[in-house]
Write an enzyme that holds these catalytic residues in place. Sequence first.
Site, PDB file in Angstrom:
ATOM      1  CG  LEU A 104      19.954 -38.603  35.955  1.00  0.00           C
ATOM      2  CD1 LEU A 104      21.149 -39.420  35.460  1.00  0.00           C
ATOM      3  CD2 LEU A 104      18.745 -38.820  35.046  1.00  0.00           C
TER       4      LEU A 104
ATOM      5  CG  HIS B 107      15.873 -40.769  36.022  1.00  0.00           C
ATOM      6  ND1 HIS B 107      15.768 -39.784  36.971  1.00  0.00           N
ATOM      7  CD2 HIS B 107      15.023 -40.441  35.024  1.00  0.00           C
ATOM      8  CE1 HIS B 107      14.887 -38.889  36.569  1.00  0.00           C
ATOM      9  NE2 HIS B 107      14.418 -39.266  35.391  1.00  0.00           N
TER      10      HIS B 107
ATOM     11  CB  SER C  79      13.002 -34.750  38.457  1.00  0.00           C
ATOM     12  OG  SER C  79      13.529 -35.856  37.774  1.00  0.00           O
TER      13      SER C  79
ATOM     14  CD  GLU D 232      18.860 -45.253  43.676  1.00  0.00           C
ATOM     15  OE1 GLU D 232      18.830 -46.324  43.051  1.00  0.00           O
ATOM     16  OE2 GLU D 232      19.920 -44.665  43.973  1.00  0.00           O
TER      17      GLU D 232
ATOM     18  CD  GLU E 110       4.792 -50.365  34.294  1.00  0.00           C
ATOM     19  OE1 GLU E 110       4.552 -50.482  35.516  1.00  0.00           O
ATOM     20  OE2 GLU E 110       4.635 -51.279  33.468  1.00  0.00           O
TER      21      GLU E 110
END
Length: 295
Positions: A35, A39, A188, A37, A150
């Site tokens: 994870l 996420h 990621s 920022e 997006e």
Amino acid sequence: MSVRIVRSLADLRGLTAQWRREGATIGVVPTMGALHEGHLSLVHTAQRRATRVIVTLFVNPKQFNSASDLAQYPRTEREDAVKLADTGADVLYVPDADSIYPPGFVTTVSVAGPSQGLDGAARPGHFDGVATVVTKLLLQTDADLAFFGEKDFQQLQVVRRLVRDLDLDVAILGCPTVREADGLAMSSRNVRLSPTERRLAPQIYAAMLVAAERIASGVPIATVLEDCRAALLAGGFGPVDYVELRGAETLAPVRSAPVEPARLLVAAWLGSTRLIDNIAVAALNRTADALLPAA
Ligand code: PAF
């Protein structure tokens, strides 16, 4: 407050049934972990829109078309749980492979239309894997609302299409891409970039901004896309899988000045890391002449 980790579907169903009795609205943020920022901004949006929030963490083997990509995908469950601690997420659902693909599982959800071309062409089978796991996660979590970035714009359109086509009773919300200060879209995969590659990576966003500006000033689309590709290759990227302008809604190719909102999408490699990004391209106003009925 620490986030509650749930690993079994039975436990998850027990919780969602209880929340339903309490009249809760359930929001889900599907992730493959690692994870960042981006996420967390989805989780914050989910928090504002739903009374209960489930974050799912499942590194879905069916959406990887390369065994080495799957093997290298970062797995950081403990850190992910820590990052979620103060977000207000209620549950981190970490299903084991059997909860998603039990023995004998043979079903594939395959979405034509928006899966075609772009990543669908570059990564055969990828969107079948995404569509299958997302369908399962939406059903397992009993979500009313689901939040997707997006940044994976084609994925978002695939999910929207499958939800409409299968009459799933869940609203899909697309949330803006979160960027580093230098413009690189958070992903990621960014942790895999070497320091040199990390310095080069923001050129994708910069090249897309230049391209969008040239489209707005009327430069032919084919020239803009070709120049954008050439700029990336000159900037150290390679290969460039695609630089394309597509309709924002349908993802159909746009070959002349867009008259509907469009999306510029790029996928390019930096060493062994594949980066994708996209930005909105506004529809160009038709001239007054074009709007007049033919004489
Ligand atoms: O975007 C992702 O992280 C994944 O494609 C998703 C939506 C969690 C499905 O595995």
